[in-house]
Design a protein around this motif. Structure first.
Motif, PDB file in Angstrom:
ATOM      1  N   LYS A   5      28.902  -7.987  13.844  1.00 53.94           N
ATOM      2  CA  LYS A   5      27.484  -7.721  14.126  1.00 53.94           C
ATOM      3  C   LYS A   5      26.631  -8.978  14.077  1.00 53.94           C
ATOM      4  CE  LYS A   5      27.189  -6.061   9.479  1.00 53.94           C
ATOM      5  NZ  LYS A   5      26.648  -5.298   8.443  1.00 53.94           N
ATOM      6  N   PHE A  37      25.490  -9.516   7.947  1.00 55.52           N
ATOM      7  CA  PHE A  37      25.714  -9.816   9.370  1.00 55.52           C
ATOM      8  C   PHE A  37      26.722 -10.957   9.498  1.00 55.52           C
ATOM      9  CE2 PHE A  37      21.768  -7.518   9.494  1.00 55.52           C
ATOM     10  CZ  PHE A  37      21.865  -6.781  10.656  1.00 55.52           C
ATOM     11  N   PHE A 268      24.209   0.385  10.984  1.00 51.68           N
ATOM     12  CA  PHE A 268      25.523  -0.117  11.375  1.00 51.68           C
ATOM     13  C   PHE A 268      26.617   0.400  10.440  1.00 51.68           C
ATOM     14  CE2 PHE A 268      28.912  -3.080  12.383  1.00 51.68           C
ATOM     15  CZ  PHE A 268      28.800  -3.124  13.762  1.00 51.68           C
TER      16      PHE A 268
END
Ligand code: LER
Ligand code: MN
Length: 278
Positions: A5, A37, A268
Motif C-alpha cells: 500500500k 504503509f 485497508f
C-alpha cells in the motif's frame, strides 16, 4: 494475494487537491510510516527541486519506498502540458518528463500520465483534435526515453470534469494499443471510474493484464469507506483478475490529513481480511 500500500502526498502546497500533507510532509512521513504503509506516491512539479531529494531521503529513513511519481502539478501549478498547443510549453513539459523518467529510474518507480496531459481545451472547446494530436506526439517523443531507462508510464483515464483527453478505460486501452510500447500501461482510479464507467468491475476485467497501478478513493474522493463505492466487490474483482502489486490511495485531506490517513489504514486492514476470506 499480496498488495503493497502506498499513499499520495506532496512535498509542496499544490492546486492538485487529493494529496495528503501538502507542504508539511516532514510531519506526515513519520505518521504514514507508523500506520504501516509501504510507500508513498510523490506528487511533484519539478523533479530537480531540492525538496524532492530531501523528501526521498526522509522517506527512506522511515523505511518508505517511492512507488510512483505523479506528474500533474506541472499542469496544475506551472500550466505546461503534454498536449499544449504552444510548442515552447509543450517542449518544456517534455523536458520535465525526461527529468521525471531519470528520477523514476533511480527509484525503480512508475510514472503517472494523468493531469500532465492537460485539459484538452482552452478558451473554446473546439480544438480537441489538435490537443489530442499533440498529446500523442508527446507520448511518442517520451516513450523511447522511458524504454531506454526501463521506466513504465501509466496512462490514467480521468473524468470529464477535469479533462477532455481520455476519460474512460476503453479510450485509454485504444490509445495504448495504438502507441504499442511495453512501457505504456494503464492506471485505474476508482474515483474517476465511478463517474465514467458503466461498471467498475467490468472495466477492471477489460483492462486485466494492462493494469500496473491502482488508485483507490471513494465516490466523493474521500478515504475509502466514506462514500458509496462497493469496495468489497472491487476486492473480489481484483482477486479474480489476479492483480498483484501496489494499491495507492489518492484521497482528499478531509476532514484532516491525519484522519484521512487513519481511515485509509483501517479500511485497508479490512480490505486484506476480506480478501483472505475469499
Ligand atoms: C491523478 O492521479 C488523478 O487522479 C487526476 O485527478 C489528476 O488530474
Ligand atoms: Mn488518480
Amino acid at each position: 494475494m499480496i498488495f503493497k500500500k502506498s499513499i499520495s502526498v506532496s512535498p509542496i502546497k499544490t492546486g492538485f487537491d487529493p494529496v495528503l500533507f501538502a507542504g508539511k510532509l516532514e510531519d506526515g512521513i513519520p505518521i504514514i510510516a507508523d500506520l504501516g504503509f509501504d510507500a508513498i506516491e510523490l506528487s511533484i512539479k519539478d523533479p530537480n527541486e531540492k525538496i524532492i531529494k530531501d523528501t526521498i531521503k526522509t522517506a527512506s529513513n522511515y523505511g518508505l519506498a517511492i512507488s510512483t511519481i505523479a506528474t500533474g502539478q506541472s499542469y496544475y501549478n506551472d500550466h505546461i502540458s503534454l498536449s499544449d498547443l504552444n510548442e515552447g510549453r509543450r517542449k518544456s513539459c517534455i523536458s520535465r518528463m525526461a527529468a521525471n523518467i531519470d528520477l523514476a529510474s533511480s527509484l525503480k518507480a512508475v510514472i503517472i500520465i494523468g493531469g500532465i496531459r492537460g485539459a484538452g481545451y482552452d478558451s473554446q472547446k473546439s480544438d480537441l483534435p489538435r490537443f489530442m494530436e499533440n498529446f500523442k506526439k508527446s507520448l511518442n517523443e517520451i516513450i523511447p526515453y522511458a524504454e531506454k531507462k526501463n521506466v513504465v508510464l501509466l496512462l490514467e483515464p480521468i473524468n470529464r470534469y477535469e479533462t477532455m483527453l481520455i476519460n474512460d478505460v476503453t479510450q485509454a486501452l485504444n490509445l495504448i494499443d495504438e502507441i504499442k510500447s511495453e512501457n505504456l500501461k494503464i492506471l485505474l482510479d476508482t474515483y474517476h471510474m465511478n463517474i465514467e464507467e458503466r461498471s467498475i468491475e467490468e472495466s477492471f476485467r477489460k483492462a486485466k493484464g494492462c493494469i500496473k497501478y491502482i488508485h483507490l478513493a471513494d465516490s466523493n474522493r474521500l478515504a475509502p469507506g466514506w462514500g458509496h463505492i462497493n469496495f468489497k466487490s472491487i476486492v473480489s474483482t481484483l482477486n479474480e483478475i489476479g492483480y498483484e502489486g501496489f494499491i495507492g490511495f489518492e484521497i482528499l485531506p478531509k476532514p484532516s490529513d491525519h484522519e484521512a490517513a487513519v481511515q485509509t489504514k483501517d479500511f485497508f486492514d479490512l480490505f486484506l481480511r476480506e480478501s483472505k476470506d475469499h
